[in-house]
Scaffold this motif. Structure first.
Motif, PDB file in Angstrom:
ATOM      1  N   SER B 111       0.832  -1.003   0.163  1.00 19.34           N
ATOM      2  CA  SER B 111       0.169   0.425  -0.080  1.00 19.34           C
ATOM      3  C   SER B 111       1.201   0.959   0.198  1.00 19.34           C
ATOM      4  O   SER B 111       0.405   2.771  -0.781  1.00 19.34           O
ATOM      5  N   GLU B 112       1.928   1.988   0.588  1.00 22.12           N
ATOM      6  CA  GLU B 112       3.132   2.581   0.773  1.00 22.12           C
ATOM      7  C   GLU B 112       3.541   2.670  -1.127  1.00 22.12           C
ATOM      8  O   GLU B 112       3.847   3.877  -1.015  1.00 22.12           O
ATOM      9  N   LEU B 113       2.985   1.962  -1.511  1.00 24.45           N
ATOM     10  CA  LEU B 113       4.474   1.986  -2.910  1.00 24.45           C
ATOM     11  C   LEU B 113       2.936   2.628  -4.169  1.00 24.45           C
ATOM     12  O   LEU B 113       1.918   2.498  -3.966  1.00 24.45           O
ATOM     13  N   ASP B 114       3.726   3.244  -4.742  1.00 27.35           N
ATOM     14  CA  ASP B 114       2.436   3.552  -6.690  1.00 27.35           C
ATOM     15  C   ASP B 114       2.680   2.742  -6.880  1.00 27.35           C
ATOM     16  O   ASP B 114       2.327   1.851  -6.466  1.00 27.35           O
ATOM     17  N   ALA B 115       0.756   3.208  -7.976  1.00 27.59           N
ATOM     18  CA  ALA B 115      -0.047   2.125  -8.535  1.00 27.59           C
ATOM     19  C   ALA B 115       0.510   0.813  -8.778  1.00 27.59           C
ATOM     20  O   ALA B 115       0.769   0.722  -9.002  1.00 27.59           O
ATOM     21  N   ASP B 116       1.156   2.463  -9.501  1.00 29.22           N
ATOM     22  CA  ASP B 116       2.076   1.299 -11.350  1.00 29.22           C
ATOM     23  C   ASP B 116       2.962  -0.531 -10.831  1.00 29.22           C
ATOM     24  O   ASP B 116       2.838  -0.940 -11.122  1.00 29.22           O
ATOM     25  N   HIS B 117       3.603   0.136  -9.622  1.00 30.87           N
ATOM     26  CA  HIS B 117       4.814  -0.357  -9.478  1.00 30.87           C
ATOM     27  C   HIS B 117       3.910  -1.512  -8.374  1.00 30.87           C
ATOM     28  O   HIS B 117       4.576  -2.992  -8.528  1.00 30.87           O
ATOM     29  N   ARG B 118       3.180  -1.001  -7.897  1.00 34.88           N
ATOM     30  CA  ARG B 118       2.177  -2.139  -6.689  1.00 34.88           C
ATOM     31  C   ARG B 118       2.164  -3.352  -8.089  1.00 34.88           C
ATOM     32  O   ARG B 118       1.538  -4.333  -7.428  1.00 34.88           O
ATOM     33  N   ASP B 119       0.824  -2.798  -8.822  1.00 35.22           N
ATOM     34  CA  ASP B 119       0.399  -3.813  -9.510  1.00 35.22           C
ATOM     35  C   ASP B 119       1.592  -4.490 -10.207  1.00 35.22           C
ATOM     36  O   ASP B 119       1.074  -5.767 -11.148  1.00 35.22           O
ATOM     37  N   GLN B 120       2.908  -4.242 -10.933  1.00 40.61           N
ATOM     38  CA  GLN B 120       4.035  -4.743 -11.614  1.00 40.61           C
ATOM     39  C   GLN B 120       3.933  -5.823 -10.336  1.00 40.61           C
ATOM     40  O   GLN B 120       3.509  -7.285 -10.704  1.00 40.61           O
ATOM     41  N   LEU B 121       4.719  -5.785  -8.977  1.00 40.44           N
ATOM     42  CA  LEU B 121       4.745  -6.610  -7.633  1.00 40.44           C
ATOM     43  C   LEU B 121       3.605  -7.200  -7.809  1.00 40.44           C
ATOM     44  O   LEU B 121       3.779  -8.932  -7.595  1.00 40.44           O
ATOM     45  N   LEU B 122       2.922  -7.516  -8.149  1.00 39.74           N
ATOM     46  CA  LEU B 122       1.622  -8.063  -7.569  1.00 39.74           C
ATOM     47  C   LEU B 122       1.363  -9.575  -9.034  1.00 39.74           C
ATOM     48  O   LEU B 122       0.284 -10.390  -9.062  1.00 39.74           O
ATOM     49  N   ARG B 123       1.190  -8.822 -10.359  1.00 43.47           N
ATOM     50  CA  ARG B 123       1.146  -9.498 -11.385  1.00 43.47           C
ATOM     51  C   ARG B 123       3.197 -10.813 -10.533  1.00 43.47           C
ATOM     52  O   ARG B 123       1.868 -12.190 -10.577  1.00 43.47           O
ATOM     53  N   TYR B 124       3.886 -10.306 -10.676  1.00 41.38           N
ATOM     54  CA  TYR B 124       4.914 -11.777 -10.153  1.00 41.38           C
ATOM     55  C   TYR B 124       4.352 -12.289  -9.331  1.00 41.38           C
ATOM     56  O   TYR B 124       4.760 -13.622  -8.924  1.00 41.38           O
ATOM     57  N   VAL B 125       3.433 -11.760  -8.428  1.00 41.04           N
ATOM     58  CA  VAL B 125       3.365 -12.563  -6.997  1.00 41.04           C
ATOM     59  C   VAL B 125       2.227 -13.647  -7.660  1.00 41.04           C
ATOM     60  O   VAL B 125       2.079 -14.909  -6.948  1.00 41.04           O
ATOM     61  N   GLU B 126       0.941 -12.980  -8.122  1.00 43.21           N
ATOM     62  CA  GLU B 126       0.256 -14.119  -9.065  1.00 43.21           C
ATOM     63  C   GLU B 126       0.688 -15.058  -9.885  1.00 43.21           C
ATOM     64  O   GLU B 126       0.198 -16.208 -10.069  1.00 43.21           O
ATOM     65  N   ALA B 127       1.753 -14.795 -10.488  1.00 38.05           N
ATOM     66  CA  ALA B 127       2.225 -16.097 -11.500  1.00 38.05           C
ATOM     67  C   ALA B 127       2.883 -16.964 -10.170  1.00 38.05           C
ATOM     68  O   ALA B 127       3.103 -18.329 -10.569  1.00 38.05           O
ATOM     69  N   GLU B 128       3.350 -16.346  -9.010  1.00 34.64           N
ATOM     70  CA  GLU B 128       4.050 -17.501  -7.945  1.00 34.64           C
ATOM     71  C   GLU B 128       2.641 -18.451  -7.511  1.00 34.64           C
ATOM     72  O   GLU B 128       2.768 -19.433  -7.495  1.00 34.64           O
ATOM     73  N   ASP B 129       1.644 -17.561  -6.996  1.00 34.10           N
ATOM     74  CA  ASP B 129       0.790 -17.945  -6.804  1.00 34.10           C
ATOM     75  C   ASP B 129      -0.531 -17.276  -6.519  1.00 34.10           C
ATOM     76  O   ASP B 129      -0.738 -16.189  -5.915  1.00 34.10           O
ATOM     77  N   ALA B 130      -1.835 -17.635  -7.551  1.00 33.91           N
ATOM     78  CA  ALA B 130      -2.411 -16.589  -7.647  1.00 33.91           C
ATOM     79  C   ALA B 130      -3.361 -16.275  -6.875  1.00 33.91           C
ATOM     80  O   ALA B 130      -3.967 -15.201  -6.492  1.00 33.91           O
ATOM     81  N   GLY B 131      -2.996 -17.346  -5.593  1.00 34.66           N
ATOM     82  CA  GLY B 131      -4.291 -17.413  -4.006  1.00 34.66           C
ATOM     83  C   GLY B 131      -4.046 -16.382  -3.387  1.00 34.66           C
ATOM     84  O   GLY B 131      -4.815 -15.610  -3.141  1.00 34.66           O
ATOM     85  N   ASP B 132      -2.454 -16.096  -2.901  1.00 37.24           N
ATOM     86  CA  ASP B 132      -1.655 -15.144  -2.116  1.00 37.24           C
ATOM     87  C   ASP B 132      -1.956 -13.655  -3.442  1.00 37.24           C
ATOM     88  O   ASP B 132      -2.637 -12.817  -2.625  1.00 37.24           O
ATOM     89  N   ALA B 133      -1.712 -13.387  -4.425  1.00 37.85           N
ATOM     90  CA  ALA B 133      -1.825 -12.130  -4.847  1.00 37.85           C
ATOM     91  C   ALA B 133      -3.707 -11.908  -4.965  1.00 37.85           C
ATOM     92  O   ALA B 133      -4.000 -10.509  -3.893  1.00 37.85           O
ATOM     93  N   GLU B 134      -4.377 -13.194  -5.219  1.00 37.52           N
ATOM     94  CA  GLU B 134      -5.675 -12.609  -4.182  1.00 37.52           C
ATOM     95  C   GLU B 134      -5.999 -11.500  -3.300  1.00 37.52           C
ATOM     96  O   GLU B 134      -6.910 -10.933  -3.044  1.00 37.52           O
ATOM     97  N   GLU B 135      -5.658 -12.607  -2.302  1.00 38.14           N
ATOM     98  CA  GLU B 135      -5.801 -12.158  -0.652  1.00 38.14           C
ATOM     99  C   GLU B 135      -5.161 -11.302  -1.029  1.00 38.14           C
ATOM    100  O   GLU B 135      -6.178 -10.285  -0.694  1.00 38.14           O
ATOM    101  N   ILE B 136      -4.411 -10.838  -1.108  1.00 43.72           N
ATOM    102  CA  ILE B 136      -3.231  -9.162  -0.549  1.00 43.72           C
ATOM    103  C   ILE B 136      -4.157  -8.386  -1.957  1.00 43.72           C
ATOM    104  O   ILE B 136      -4.582  -6.978  -1.410  1.00 43.72           O
ATOM    105  N   ARG B 137      -5.094  -8.623  -2.682  1.00 45.81           N
ATOM    106  CA  ARG B 137      -5.671  -7.526  -3.944  1.00 45.81           C
ATOM    107  C   ARG B 137      -6.783  -7.464  -2.634  1.00 45.81           C
ATOM    108  O   ARG B 137      -7.372  -5.557  -2.860  1.00 45.81           O
TER     109      ARG B 137
END
Lengths: 461, 461
Positions: B111-137
């Protein structure tokens, strides 16, 4: 100069709101019925309900409630109400209620009473259960502001030679009485703390494994009984522990401090800082009798008066200048006020720093430098703004320059003072917040007047 | 009058201390070795150690540490350091570390990162584990300042039709991953929260008994996801709960808020009050880059300047009187100062009251009356002292009377204003502390100067 001896007679020694020892019998059957039908979700709610009754009804209720319910509710009440109730309750009933409380809560309540009354009640508790009285007496011996003074003693202690399944059986038997049944404290044969295992750890152990073998790679964090409670709060918050074991100098386990006590301490410390800063009583609340507040605040108001007399003396030195150029008196408060505000900002940041983190001398003095830089840049900016404004208003460029220069200088000084005062108090072993705002204002006022009026006298007159 | 447009160019848009996106390769093998030999008792200690390194070494360490260790340490670091590290870390490594964090910690960091960077990292998290990314979102969608924004989702949830022994087996299987393994949350078939059982309760149940029958006489305390975090802290502290369930409007369980988050919130809220009061940034610490502090404080210093210009204008109206009788300028600061201090004391008590207890309108306004009484008695006492002092100093009885009368009146006013300002702000839906000290000073200065100089003009000249 000022004779403070003229003031005491006006404030009575007693606040006048302490309860009368004789309680008029009242009927509280209706209220007791309400409590007993479990109208309340939690003892804290029952406590709030009882607190709002008259003292007579409070006492009547405590007399008629089941000792266990009364104990739970009493533990949740405010200090003042606890004291009032205990002072007016039949001592036998009071002793029964105290016996039902956890020893640390009972000790807290008793510590608020005067020594005679406390001893009397403890004798009644002793008559009911010598062990309870003994434990409460031990807890009362610790300084309230230390780990020992806030710790709980109702914990699960296991010898390190037990096996995991023996441990679980033991816990099943004991846990009903214990306040923190989620951790078991493992001690060696000399009762020295050897480790901590959570109920979860125990459930995950092989049933037959001996506890001391489960502790091998554990790093054990505990605090000494005489550590200040603020330090205890820092440690618990830093490690997100639910409970922190308290040990004596030989490493023997005495008790634990739990997160709920820490929450109260953090609230208390924040209040102490904010109230202490301006010279109000550190434990004052809106429920403090007003005469008591006057008694505590008045000395600080007198200190403040001497301090502002000092600032006034600075102005007095320049009386001639002001008589010649009255506009100086108009601009004077602007200089002092801006520097005061700048200093308050630095002060607030530093006091919170000391409250939230462990004291780190080097880091703290670097922070003073940081405030100086902030003061300098803000001073330059505000100085320029003020210069334009004063020139626009007076058409006197020299005057505008003098004001803005004095302002910028006083703001840097304010920032430096605001940041340093708490550190200096801390280094002197004092409370970093105590009266800091009063001292700061004195400095920014006095220096501000001196710089401004001095510069004006030299450059304008 | 004052043109604020002159100031922005001096403060750069960027603080200048944000990290450069390209990191020079550094060798951190030595530091990593230190961490991996478990030199540190707790991730918080490792975090502190890493925080004190240069950014290059911080990034290098996060890259080389085991993802689990890196995750634990990262969660304990300060916001600013977390952001710096994530912005400079290889996104794949960052995603792996985020995946190892508990979802609420990961959401906090992101939440401290800017939106672009956050979305980018979340896509990487999603690639590793879609459930984690979903929960964080999901967690990121909640307002940070509400129960939803601070809750944890790694909890043990049991259907109310399970038996106690099934429940214990289930917990044994699941508990290793869960952050709060001491409570199990019982839900009905529609996932609505039906009750809470502690591990201890479960161990004390008959093995075959169905969970929903164990809940019968329980009173359930929970909070809605959109409740303000300060209110959540009040509720948890009031009931001494370790964790408080968070539900949606249909009563479905979303997560829990735990005591350790509450400790941080209480610290944060106390800082916000103390810093907000004097117009510093509410989340400022000694680690905030100094230019950023200037940016936040400057607007309030300008507000303060306008306010003191108003007080100065009051003095200006009496310029004639001061030119005739310069001693008025000498005594003026004493009046304003004492009233200011009295007001600050009232202000501090009220702000703490609002911080520690739930807002109670009636109780609050009674407290204003209490402060008025305190102000009146203190005003009389200080007034008398000042009268003697001024008479002793000037031999002018009329002047002494005027000063002491003005002082007493301004002190009552200060007490009333100090007590009311936070309540008025609260009633207006604003933060009760914000700039309260600045407004108070304006009032006590302005009114003090007006009363004193006005009385002096009428009665002495």
């Amino acid at each position: 100069m000022t004779d403070t001896r003229t003031t005491p007679p006006i404030i009575p020694e007693e606040s006048g709101e302490t309860p009368k020892p004789v309680v008029i019998p009242v009927d509280c059957r209706e209220e007791v019925a309400n409590i007993s039908v479990e109208e309340f979700a939690h003892p804290a709610d029952a406590a709030e309900h009882i607190q709002n009754l008259t003292l007579e009804k409070q006492v009547c209720m405590m007399q008629h409630l089941a000792a266990e319910d009364a104990a739970e509710a009493l533990a949740e009440m405010e200090d003042r109400v606890q004291t009032d109730i205990l002072e007016n309750l039949d001592p036998e009933v009071a002793a029964r209620i105290l016996g039902e409380m956890s020893p640390d809560d009972a000790a807290d309540v008793l510590s608020e009473l005067d020594a005679d009354h406390r001893d009397q009640l403890l004798r009644y508790v002793e008559a009911e259960d010598a062990g309870d009285a003994e434990e409460i007496r031990t807890l009362l011996a610790f300084d309230e502001d230390t780990a020992g003074g806030i710790m709980n003693t109702e914990i699960i202690i296991l010898n390190h030679n037990l096996t995991a399944d023996q441990a679980i059986m033991h816990i099943r038997r004991e846990m009903e009485d214990k306040e923190i049944p989620y951790y078991a404290y493992i001690v060696d044969d000399k009762l020295r703390l050897a480790g901590v295992l959570s109920l979860r750890d125990l459930l995950l152990c092989r049933p037959g494994s001996v506890l001391k073998n489960e502790l091998s790679d554990q790093s054990l964090i505990s605090v000494l009984f005489d550590v200040d409670r603020e330090e205890v709060a820092h440690t618990l918050a830093r490690y997100d522990f639910m409970a922190l074991p308290v040990v004596d100098y030989e490493g023997r386990l005495l008790g634990v401090v739990t997160y709920d006590d820490i929450i109260d301490i953090i609230h208390d410390e924040a209040s102490e800082d904010m109230l202490g800063m301006v010279g109000a009583g550190q434990d004052e609340t809106v429920d403090t009798p007003w005469l008591e507040s006057v008694k505590v605040r008045l000395p600080w108001l007198l200190v403040n008066m001497f301090n502002s007399a000092a600032s006034a003396f600075v102005v007095y030195m320049f009386e001639e200048s002001i008589a010649t150029m009255a506009i100086l008196a108009v601009l004077m408060p602007i200089v002092a006020n801006q520097a005061g505000n700048t200093g308050q900002q630095a002060l607030a940041v530093m006091i919170r720093q000391l409250a939230v983190e462990r004291f780190d001398r080097k880091k703290s003095w670097i922070a003073v430098l940081r405030e100086a830089k902030i003061g300098l840049l803000s001073g330059l900016i505000i100085g320029i703004v003020v210069m334009f404004a004063v020139f626009g208003f007076t058409q006197n460029l020299r005057l505008a320059q003098v004001v803005s220069l004095a302002l910028a200088l006083d703001m840097v000084l304010g920032a430096l003072a605001g940041a340093s005062i708490p550190l200096i108090l801390k280094e002197l072993g004092r409370d970093p917040a105590q009266a800091s705002s009063i001292f700061l204002t004195t400095l920014t006022d006095g220096a501000g007047f001196f710089i401004f009026l001095g510069l004006a006298t030299v450059m304008l007159l």
